[in-house]
Design a protein around this motif. Structure first.
Motif, mmCIF file in Angstrom:
data_model
loop_
_atom_site.group_PDB
_atom_site.id
_atom_site.type_symbol
_atom_site.label_atom_id
_atom_site.label_comp_id
_atom_site.label_asym_id
_atom_site.label_seq_id
_atom_site.Cartn_x
_atom_site.Cartn_y
_atom_site.Cartn_z
ATOM 1 N N ALA A 19 -1.838 11.562 -5.989
ATOM 2 C CA ALA A 19 -1.142 12.461 -5.067
ATOM 3 C C ALA A 19 -0.331 11.645 -4.077
ATOM 4 O O ALA A 19 -0.792 10.621 -3.575
ATOM 5 C CB ALA A 19 -2.143 13.346 -4.322
ATOM 6 N N SER A 20 0.887 12.082 -3.795
ATOM 7 C CA SER A 20 1.790 11.342 -2.910
ATOM 8 C C SER A 20 2.042 12.113 -1.631
ATOM 9 O O SER A 20 1.994 13.350 -1.603
ATOM 10 C CB SER A 20 3.119 11.070 -3.626
ATOM 11 O OG SER A 20 2.924 10.289 -4.778
ATOM 12 N N ALA A 21 2.310 11.372 -0.553
ATOM 13 C CA ALA A 21 2.702 11.964 0.723
ATOM 14 C C ALA A 21 4.181 11.727 0.916
ATOM 15 O O ALA A 21 4.631 10.580 0.947
ATOM 16 C CB ALA A 21 1.895 11.347 1.857
ATOM 17 N N ILE B 186 -2.187 15.684 2.737
ATOM 18 C CA ILE B 186 -2.608 17.076 2.944
ATOM 19 C C ILE B 186 -1.363 17.949 2.950
ATOM 20 O O ILE B 186 -0.341 17.580 3.533
ATOM 21 C CB ILE B 186 -3.378 17.235 4.268
ATOM 22 C CG1 ILE B 186 -4.648 16.377 4.260
ATOM 23 C CG2 ILE B 186 -3.722 18.697 4.524
ATOM 24 C CD1 ILE B 186 -5.672 16.764 3.222
ATOM 25 N N GLY B 187 -1.457 19.098 2.295
ATOM 26 C CA GLY B 187 -0.321 20.003 2.235
ATOM 27 C C GLY B 187 0.209 20.350 3.613
ATOM 28 O O GLY B 187 -0.557 20.713 4.506
ATOM 29 N N ALA B 188 1.514 20.200 3.805
ATOM 30 C CA ALA B 188 2.136 20.483 5.101
ATOM 31 C C ALA B 188 2.151 21.983 5.356
ATOM 32 O O ALA B 188 2.656 22.755 4.539
ATOM 33 C CB ALA B 188 3.559 19.934 5.133
ATOM 34 N N ASN B 189 1.595 22.398 6.471
ATOM 35 C CA ASN B 189 1.549 23.822 6.818
ATOM 36 C C ASN B 189 1.678 23.954 8.339
ATOM 37 O O ASN B 189 0.801 23.512 9.085
ATOM 38 C CB ASN B 189 0.246 24.448 6.345
ATOM 39 C CG ASN B 189 0.164 25.925 6.691
ATOM 40 O OD1 ASN B 189 1.176 26.588 6.875
ATOM 41 N ND2 ASN B 189 -1.053 26.428 6.791
ATOM 42 N N ASN C 229 0.859 -1.192 0.000
ATOM 43 C CA ASN C 229 0.000 0.000 0.000
ATOM 44 C C ASN C 229 0.894 1.240 0.000
ATOM 45 O O ASN C 229 1.170 1.815 1.054
ATOM 46 C CB ASN C 229 -0.916 -0.004 1.229
ATOM 47 C CG ASN C 229 -1.757 -1.264 1.312
ATOM 48 O OD1 ASN C 229 -2.537 -1.556 0.418
ATOM 49 N ND2 ASN C 229 -1.586 -2.015 2.392
ATOM 50 N N PRO C 230 1.360 1.660 -1.168
ATOM 51 C CA PRO C 230 2.332 2.762 -1.255
ATOM 52 C C PRO C 230 1.711 4.111 -0.910
ATOM 53 O O PRO C 230 0.504 4.234 -0.704
ATOM 54 C CB PRO C 230 2.777 2.708 -2.724
ATOM 55 C CG PRO C 230 1.634 2.076 -3.444
ATOM 56 C CD PRO C 230 1.036 1.091 -2.481
ATOM 57 N N PHE C 231 2.583 5.121 -0.863
ATOM 58 C CA PHE C 231 2.178 6.451 -0.412
ATOM 59 C C PHE C 231 1.663 7.313 -1.563
ATOM 60 O O PHE C 231 2.108 8.441 -1.777
ATOM 61 C CB PHE C 231 3.363 7.142 0.282
ATOM 62 C CG PHE C 231 3.839 6.397 1.485
ATOM 63 C CD1 PHE C 231 3.182 6.520 2.692
ATOM 64 C CD2 PHE C 231 4.936 5.542 1.415
ATOM 65 C CE1 PHE C 231 3.609 5.819 3.811
ATOM 66 C CE2 PHE C 231 5.364 4.844 2.517
ATOM 67 C CZ PHE C 231 4.700 4.976 3.725
ATOM 68 N N THR C 232 0.711 6.788 -2.295
ATOM 69 C CA THR C 232 0.091 7.514 -3.391
ATOM 70 C C THR C 232 -1.405 7.247 -3.383
ATOM 71 O O THR C 232 -1.829 6.092 -3.327
ATOM 72 C CB THR C 232 0.661 7.091 -4.758
ATOM 73 O OG1 THR C 232 2.077 7.307 -4.761
ATOM 74 C CG2 THR C 232 0.031 7.895 -5.882
ATOM 75 N N VAL C 233 -2.198 8.323 -3.384
ATOM 76 C CA VAL C 233 -3.652 8.217 -3.397
ATOM 77 C C VAL C 233 -4.181 9.103 -4.517
ATOM 78 O O VAL C 233 -3.972 10.315 -4.500
ATOM 79 C CB VAL C 233 -4.264 8.647 -2.045
ATOM 80 C CG1 VAL C 233 -5.785 8.653 -2.135
ATOM 81 C CG2 VAL C 233 -3.807 7.718 -0.938
ATOM 82 N N ASN C 234 -4.854 8.484 -5.488
ATOM 83 C CA ASN C 234 -5.430 9.226 -6.614
ATOM 84 C C ASN C 234 -4.405 10.135 -7.285
ATOM 85 O O ASN C 234 -4.690 11.285 -7.634
ATOM 86 C CB ASN C 234 -6.634 10.054 -6.144
ATOM 87 C CG ASN C 234 -7.766 9.186 -5.619
ATOM 88 O OD1 ASN C 234 -7.982 8.081 -6.110
ATOM 89 N ND2 ASN C 234 -8.484 9.683 -4.632
ATOM 90 N N GLY D 29 8.879 18.333 3.701
ATOM 91 C CA GLY D 29 8.177 17.827 2.527
ATOM 92 C C GLY D 29 6.982 18.701 2.199
ATOM 93 O O GLY D 29 6.664 19.667 2.907
ATOM 94 N N MET D 30 6.299 18.339 1.138
ATOM 95 C CA MET D 30 5.152 19.125 0.663
ATOM 96 C C MET D 30 3.833 18.605 1.217
ATOM 97 O O MET D 30 2.933 19.387 1.506
ATOM 98 C CB MET D 30 5.104 19.097 -0.865
ATOM 99 C CG MET D 30 6.293 19.770 -1.534
ATOM 100 S SD MET D 30 6.316 21.564 -1.265
ATOM 101 C CE MET D 30 4.837 22.030 -2.150
ATOM 102 N N TYR D 31 3.710 17.289 1.345
ATOM 103 C CA TYR D 31 2.433 16.693 1.760
ATOM 104 C C TYR D 31 2.646 15.735 2.925
ATOM 105 O O TYR D 31 3.544 14.902 2.890
ATOM 106 C CB TYR D 31 1.777 15.948 0.591
ATOM 107 C CG TYR D 31 1.330 16.865 -0.521
ATOM 108 C CD1 TYR D 31 0.073 17.475 -0.491
ATOM 109 C CD2 TYR D 31 2.171 17.137 -1.604
ATOM 110 C CE1 TYR D 31 -0.332 18.326 -1.508
ATOM 111 C CE2 TYR D 31 1.776 17.984 -2.617
ATOM 112 C CZ TYR D 31 0.530 18.569 -2.564
ATOM 113 O OH TYR D 31 0.133 19.414 -3.568
ATOM 114 N N ARG D 32 1.788 15.884 3.936
ATOM 115 C CA ARG D 32 1.865 15.027 5.125
ATOM 116 C C ARG D 32 0.752 13.986 5.066
ATOM 117 O O ARG D 32 -0.384 14.277 4.658
ATOM 118 C CB ARG D 32 1.736 15.851 6.407
ATOM 119 C CG ARG D 32 1.915 15.024 7.686
ATOM 120 C CD ARG D 32 1.735 15.878 8.931
ATOM 121 N NE ARG D 32 1.849 15.062 10.145
ATOM 122 C CZ ARG D 32 2.910 15.033 10.938
ATOM 123 N NH1 ARG D 32 3.960 15.787 10.657
ATOM 124 N NH2 ARG D 32 2.927 14.262 12.014
#
Length: 303
Positions: free
Chosen positions: A22-24, A91-94, A15-20, A104-107
């Motif tokens: 988009a990657s985390a 979700i975008g890291a903020n 179950n890799p880190f990619t959904v639709n 990173g960009m996405y958490r």
């Protein structure tokens, strides 16, 4: 052979880190997955233990065993999902951090954790508020406030902008009301039901209040502020859930070992109830077809 293969945990490969599409890039490692699996195992063992203990009681006295076992059962499914690296969305890291552990960009945000909480936290409150023999309107209202707390936490976790902190505030306001009910109203009600009931509630209610006050801190460090790694997030939430569910459940069941639910206004009908009464095994407080709560002679709630 990869490290994952050597360790025997292939969840992150399956179950890799990619959904639709988009990657985390801020996500759990095998260590985090292993920890989630360990917590899942504890939850499963606790579920079987609570269900086993239920069968040591008459069917009319199993309500707290069933509620408590349901809590750890639902948690088992949630932790199975997280251990399998499922039930999450990027979700975008903020804010974005320079720390390599959270850079990173996405958490990776596990929404399945909130699905767990939206089911289990009302059950936890039912365990406590039924122990205190609180009125049903109060119980239902506190559960509604609890749902507001969990859902605002979920929405905030899924929001990229700083507006997420507004949802955090709404959730904290709901939490403060729940803490007030547990620390003041329910505690007084439990003490009025008897010394043993008051003691059981004080132990379990104090533990719940303390732990629930730590969850907003975890949220702020994890989903909210992107301060600690997702592996550290797994440990933080995992320890809280272990204390708030299996440990809480064990203390609650132990506290109820000498308390008949009928004393709390919870008389549950059973098909062989008349046979038990004939043989002298009926509930205390049952006479001439009238059920009392064992404290002031008032009619008890029947189910």
């Amino acid at each position: 052979m990869s490290t994952l293969d050597k360790r025997g945990n292939g969840a992150l490969q399956a179950n890799p880190f990619t959904v639709n599409g988009a990657s985390a890039d801020i996500h759990i490692t095998t260590h985090g997955s292993d920890w989630y699996w360990a917590v899942c195992a504890v939850m499963i063992c606790a579920t079987f233990a609570f269900m086993g203990l239920a069968h040591t009681k008459p069917r009319q006295q199993r309500i707290f065993h069933y509620i408590t076992a349901s809590i750890t059962l639902v948690a088992s499914v949630a932790y199975f999902s997280m251990g399998s690296n499922l039930g999450w969305t990027p979700i975008g890291a903020n804010p974005q951090r320079s720390n390599p552990l959270v850079r990173g960009m996405y958490r990776e945000i596990f929404y399945v954790r909130y699905i767990d909480w939206v089911i289990t936290t009302p059950l936890l409150l039912m365990d406590l508020l039924l122990t205190a023999a609180m009125p049903w309107p109060t119980i239902l209202y506190v559960i509604l406030i609890d749902e507001v707390m969990i859902i605002t936490g979920l929405v905030g976790a899924l929001v990229y902008s700083n507006y997420k902190w507004a949802y955090f505030v709404f959730g904290c306001m709901a939490l403060f009301y729940i803490v007030y009910v547990l620390a003041w109203e329910a505690r007084k009600h439990a003490n009025a039901m008897g010394k043993d009931v008051g003691k059981a509630f004080l132990i379990c209610g104090s533990l719940t209040t303390f732990l629930w006050m730590l969850y907003p801190i975890a949220w702020g460090l994890c989903e909210g502020g992107n301060v600690i790694s997702t592996d550290s997030e797994a440990v933080f939430y995992g320890i809280l859930d272990l204390l708030a569910k299996p440990v809480f459940g064990a203390l609650l069941i132990w506290g109820h070992k000498g308390i008949d639910p009928a004393r709390l206004g919870l008389h549950v009908h059973d098909y062989d109830e008349k046979d038990q009464a004939i043989h002298g095994n009926g509930h205390n407080g049952v006479a001439n077809g009238e059920h009392t709560n064992g404290t002031n002679g008032a009619p008890a709630t029947t189910v």
